[in-house]
Design a protein around this motif. Structure first.
Motif, PDB file in Angstrom:
ATOM      1  N   ILE A 101       0.839  -1.202   0.000  1.00 30.18           N
ATOM      2  CA  ILE A 101       0.000   0.000   0.000  1.00 30.18           C
ATOM      3  C   ILE A 101       0.874   1.252   0.000  1.00 30.18           C
ATOM      4  CG2 ILE A 101      -1.705   1.336   1.303  1.00 30.18           C
ATOM      5  CD1 ILE A 101      -2.769  -1.330   2.407  1.00 30.18           C
ATOM      6  N   LYS A 102       1.889   1.272   0.872  1.00 29.84           N
ATOM      7  CA  LYS A 102       2.752   2.451   0.973  1.00 29.84           C
ATOM      8  C   LYS A 102       3.542   2.680  -0.304  1.00 29.84           C
ATOM      9  CE  LYS A 102       3.299   2.791   5.993  1.00 29.84           C
ATOM     10  NZ  LYS A 102       4.251   2.778   7.136  1.00 29.84           N
ATOM     11  N   ALA A 103       3.906   1.601  -0.998  1.00 27.87           N
ATOM     12  CA  ALA A 103       4.632   1.743  -2.264  1.00 27.87           C
ATOM     13  C   ALA A 103       3.772   2.469  -3.284  1.00 27.87           C
ATOM     14  CB  ALA A 103       5.047   0.373  -2.785  1.00 27.87           C
ATOM     15  N   ARG A 104       2.477   2.180  -3.293  1.00 27.56           N
ATOM     16  CA  ARG A 104       1.582   2.856  -4.233  1.00 27.56           C
ATOM     17  C   ARG A 104       1.242   4.270  -3.767  1.00 27.56           C
ATOM     18  NH1 ARG A 104       0.232  -0.149  -8.385  1.00 27.56           N
ATOM     19  NH2 ARG A 104      -1.235   1.464  -9.050  1.00 27.56           N
ATOM     20  N   VAL A 105       1.245   4.478  -2.451  1.00 27.49           N
ATOM     21  CA  VAL A 105       1.039   5.830  -1.925  1.00 27.49           C
ATOM     22  C   VAL A 105       2.162   6.744  -2.389  1.00 27.49           C
ATOM     23  CG1 VAL A 105       1.024   7.234   0.181  1.00 27.49           C
ATOM     24  CG2 VAL A 105      -0.347   5.149   0.064  1.00 27.49           C
ATOM     25  N   LYS A 106       3.403   6.236  -2.379  1.00 26.12           N
ATOM     26  CA  LYS A 106       4.553   7.024  -2.841  1.00 26.12           C
ATOM     27  C   LYS A 106       4.400   7.441  -4.305  1.00 26.12           C
ATOM     28  CE  LYS A 106       8.153   5.377   0.331  1.00 26.12           C
ATOM     29  NZ  LYS A 106       9.463   4.660   0.445  1.00 26.12           N
ATOM     30  N   LYS A 107       3.671   6.631  -5.060  1.00 24.66           N
ATOM     31  CA  LYS A 107       3.428   6.938  -6.475  1.00 24.66           C
ATOM     32  C   LYS A 107       2.184   7.810  -6.654  1.00 24.66           C
ATOM     33  CE  LYS A 107       5.550   2.627  -8.077  1.00 24.66           C
ATOM     34  NZ  LYS A 107       5.335   1.337  -8.797  1.00 24.66           N
ATOM     35  N   LYS A 108       1.628   8.273  -5.531  1.00 24.95           N
ATOM     36  CA  LYS A 108       0.454   9.153  -5.532  1.00 24.95           C
ATOM     37  C   LYS A 108      -0.786   8.474  -6.129  1.00 24.95           C
ATOM     38  CE  LYS A 108       2.537  12.635  -3.596  1.00 24.95           C
ATOM     39  NZ  LYS A 108       2.192  13.021  -2.211  1.00 24.95           N
ATOM     40  N   ASP A 109      -0.930   7.181  -5.858  1.00 28.50           N
ATOM     41  CA  ASP A 109      -2.126   6.453  -6.275  1.00 28.50           C
ATOM     42  C   ASP A 109      -3.266   6.866  -5.341  1.00 28.50           C
ATOM     43  OD1 ASP A 109      -4.213   4.560  -6.440  1.00 28.50           O
ATOM     44  OD2 ASP A 109      -2.851   3.003  -7.136  1.00 28.50           O
ATOM     45  N   PRO A 110      -4.315   7.534  -5.852  1.00 26.33           N
ATOM     46  CA  PRO A 110      -5.393   8.025  -4.978  1.00 26.33           C
ATOM     47  C   PRO A 110      -6.076   6.918  -4.187  1.00 26.33           C
ATOM     48  CG  PRO A 110      -5.555   8.999  -7.165  1.00 26.33           C
ATOM     49  CD  PRO A 110      -4.537   7.911  -7.253  1.00 26.33           C
ATOM     50  N   GLU A 111      -6.300   5.778  -4.818  1.00 31.75           N
ATOM     51  CA  GLU A 111      -6.970   4.679  -4.115  1.00 31.75           C
ATOM     52  C   GLU A 111      -6.096   4.132  -2.992  1.00 31.75           C
ATOM     53  OE1 GLU A 111     -10.055   3.769  -4.349  1.00 31.75           O
ATOM     54  OE2 GLU A 111     -10.417   5.238  -5.937  1.00 31.75           O
ATOM     55  N   ALA A 112      -4.785   4.121  -3.205  1.00 29.13           N
ATOM     56  CA  ALA A 112      -3.871   3.663  -2.160  1.00 29.13           C
ATOM     57  C   ALA A 112      -3.855   4.648  -0.991  1.00 29.13           C
ATOM     58  CB  ALA A 112      -2.468   3.485  -2.727  1.00 29.13           C
ATOM     59  N   ILE A 113      -3.890   5.931  -1.294  1.00 27.84           N
ATOM     60  CA  ILE A 113      -3.921   6.958  -0.248  1.00 27.84           C
ATOM     61  C   ILE A 113      -5.195   6.797   0.581  1.00 27.84           C
ATOM     62  CG2 ILE A 113      -4.032   9.447   0.194  1.00 27.84           C
ATOM     63  CD1 ILE A 113      -2.417   9.797  -2.449  1.00 27.84           C
TER      64      ILE A 113
ATOM     65  N   TYR B 242      -5.343   3.420   8.956  1.00 26.71           N
ATOM     66  CA  TYR B 242      -5.099   4.255  10.136  1.00 26.71           C
ATOM     67  C   TYR B 242      -6.389   4.460  10.935  1.00 26.71           C
ATOM     68  CZ  TYR B 242      -0.243   5.649   9.306  1.00 26.71           C
ATOM     69  OH  TYR B 242       1.120   5.654   9.174  1.00 26.71           O
ATOM     70  N   TRP B 243      -7.501   4.622  10.257  1.00 29.71           N
ATOM     71  CA  TRP B 243      -8.778   4.853  10.942  1.00 29.71           C
ATOM     72  C   TRP B 243      -9.158   3.653  11.802  1.00 29.71           C
ATOM     73  CZ3 TRP B 243     -11.951   8.966  11.599  1.00 29.71           C
ATOM     74  CH2 TRP B 243     -13.227   8.717  12.096  1.00 29.71           C
ATOM     75  N   ASN B 244      -8.908   2.453  11.277  1.00 26.86           N
ATOM     76  CA  ASN B 244      -9.296   1.231  11.979  1.00 26.86           C
ATOM     77  C   ASN B 244      -8.174   0.625  12.812  1.00 26.86           C
ATOM     78  OD1 ASN B 244     -12.049   0.957  10.933  1.00 26.86           O
ATOM     79  ND2 ASN B 244     -11.073   0.590   8.962  1.00 26.86           N
ATOM     80  N   GLY B 245      -6.955   1.188  12.703  1.00 31.13           N
ATOM     81  CA  GLY B 245      -5.824   0.619  13.424  1.00 31.13           C
ATOM     82  C   GLY B 245      -5.499  -0.790  12.963  1.00 31.13           C
ATOM     83  N   MET B 246      -5.387  -0.978  11.653  1.00 31.81           N
ATOM     84  CA  MET B 246      -5.162  -2.304  11.081  1.00 31.81           C
ATOM     85  C   MET B 246      -3.778  -2.419  10.458  1.00 31.81           C
ATOM     86  SD  MET B 246      -8.942  -3.014   9.428  1.00 31.81           S
ATOM     87  CE  MET B 246      -8.563  -4.726   9.016  1.00 31.81           C
ATOM     88  N   LEU B 247      -3.417  -3.641  10.070  1.00 34.16           N
ATOM     89  CA  LEU B 247      -2.124  -3.962   9.446  1.00 34.16           C
ATOM     90  C   LEU B 247      -0.948  -3.554  10.328  1.00 34.16           C
ATOM     91  CD1 LEU B 247      -2.762  -3.022   5.683  1.00 34.16           C
ATOM     92  CD2 LEU B 247      -3.144  -5.201   6.857  1.00 34.16           C
TER      93      LEU B 247
ATOM     94  N   MET C  28      -4.479  11.178  11.183  1.00 35.67           N
ATOM     95  CA  MET C  28      -3.749  10.784   9.977  1.00 35.67           C
ATOM     96  C   MET C  28      -4.723  10.290   8.912  1.00 35.67           C
ATOM     97  SD  MET C  28      -1.026  10.436   8.217  1.00 35.67           S
ATOM     98  CE  MET C  28       0.354  10.636   9.373  1.00 35.67           C
ATOM     99  N   ALA C  29      -5.764   9.580   9.342  1.00 36.26           N
ATOM    100  CA  ALA C  29      -6.769   9.097   8.398  1.00 36.26           C
ATOM    101  C   ALA C  29      -7.439  10.273   7.690  1.00 36.26           C
ATOM    102  CB  ALA C  29      -7.807   8.251   9.124  1.00 36.26           C
ATOM    103  N   VAL C  30      -7.831  11.278   8.453  1.00 35.54           N
ATOM    104  CA  VAL C  30      -8.475  12.454   7.865  1.00 35.54           C
ATOM    105  C   VAL C  30      -7.531  13.139   6.878  1.00 35.54           C
ATOM    106  CG1 VAL C  30      -9.407  14.745   8.349  1.00 35.54           C
ATOM    107  CG2 VAL C  30     -10.003  12.824   9.837  1.00 35.54           C
ATOM    108  N   LYS C  31      -6.282  13.288   7.252  1.00 29.72           N
ATOM    109  CA  LYS C  31      -5.294  13.925   6.376  1.00 29.72           C
ATOM    110  C   LYS C  31      -5.163  13.172   5.058  1.00 29.72           C
ATOM    111  CE  LYS C  31      -0.411  15.282   6.196  1.00 29.72           C
ATOM    112  NZ  LYS C  31       0.893  15.268   6.928  1.00 29.72           N
ATOM    113  N   LEU C  32      -5.098  11.851   5.143  1.00 33.20           N
ATOM    114  CA  LEU C  32      -4.968  11.033   3.935  1.00 33.20           C
ATOM    115  C   LEU C  32      -6.228  11.095   3.085  1.00 33.20           C
ATOM    116  CD1 LEU C  32      -3.135   8.010   5.576  1.00 33.20           C
ATOM    117  CD2 LEU C  32      -2.201   9.415   3.732  1.00 33.20           C
ATOM    118  N   TRP C  33      -7.402  11.075   3.724  1.00 31.60           N
ATOM    119  CA  TRP C  33      -8.646  11.159   2.959  1.00 31.60           C
ATOM    120  C   TRP C  33      -8.791  12.518   2.286  1.00 31.60           C
ATOM    121  CZ3 TRP C  33     -11.946   8.531   7.321  1.00 31.60           C
ATOM    122  CH2 TRP C  33     -11.754   7.142   7.258  1.00 31.60           C
TER     123      TRP C  33
END
Length: 231
Positions: free
Chosen positions: A67-79, A86-91, A99-104
């Motif tokens: 997921i983070k690898a795709r976030v670095k590529k600015k993939d909106p769905e990954a973000i 982060y919202w659910n405290g998973m993985l 942080m969840a709000v910032k990413l959304w």
């Protein structure tokens, strides 16, 4: 019309609603694939991603890394997806709603309609942000204009609460015709209370049934039978 992301990229059929119960998002490519195509791939002995053929992660750390690898590529769905983690405290992540709000918010800037809906809900209800119902409604409107069914339903439900029944039915008819059962249920309730006409309820029921038929396939029916048997 439903947005592109509501269609399975393999069989190209619309995914039944709610999509989370009938499909899975693969973190390698961030493509949502329907349960029918996932089952069909497994029957052919394919246990990697049925869309991009990448081996599936077998632990939380590997999934998060993808997921983070795709976030670095600015993939909106990954973000957006990382925001959910982060919202659910998973993985393995500590729950961090800020942080969840910032990413959304970042995903919404890229046009991710699920992020628009989540932010709309947060502002409307005052969850982790200062309540601003009008801002929430505007975010839902923006998502609904792009085919987001839960946003359209939320707009209709809000109009019901405000006793604007004609406007409510217009919104709810759109989401019912897309195949959203909750909207059909509300219109049926409105009809029984004299707040919607028989014609409107019949239109919603017919549209809902047509949407269900359009999303059916043999593989999806088999996947549903297997899931029901497991439950």
């Amino acid at each position: 019309d439903r947005p592109e992301g509501d269609f399975c990229p393999i069989c190209t059929l619309p995914i039944p609603l709610p999509m989370g119960e009938h499909s899975g998002t693969n973190v390698c490519c961030m493509k949502r694939v329907c349960d029918g195509c996932i089952l069909a791939a497994k029957k052919r002995g394919m246990f990697e991603c049925p869309f991009c053929r990448t081996p599936m992660p077998d632990n939380d750390a590997d999934e998060l890394a993808m997921i983070k690898a795709r976030v670095k590529k600015k993939d909106p769905e990954a973000i957006y997806n990382l925001g959910r983690q982060y919202w659910n405290g998973m993985l393995g992540l500590q729950k961090d709603t800020r942080m969840a709000v910032k990413l959304w918010e970042e995903a919404a800037e890229f046009g991710t309609i699920d992020a628009l809906f989540n932010l709309g809900l947060m502002y409307f209800e005052g969850m982790e942000v200062q309540q601003d119902k009008e801002k929430g409604i505007q975010l839902w409107k923006k998502a609904a204009m792009q085919g987001h069914v839960e946003s359209r339903h939320s707009l209709g439900a809000n109009e019901v609460n405000n006793a604007n029944y004609d406007r409510a039915v217009k919104h709810l008819l759109i989401s019912a015709n897309i195949g959203y059962e909750n909207s059909l249920t509300v219109i049926k309730l409105m009809f029984t209370r004299g707040l919607a006409t028989k014609e409107q309820y019949c239109e919603a029921l017919k549209g809902y049934q047509n949407a269900l038929e359009e999303s059916k396939s043999h593989d999806r029916d088999e996947a549903k039978r297997l899931r029901d048997r497991q439950n």
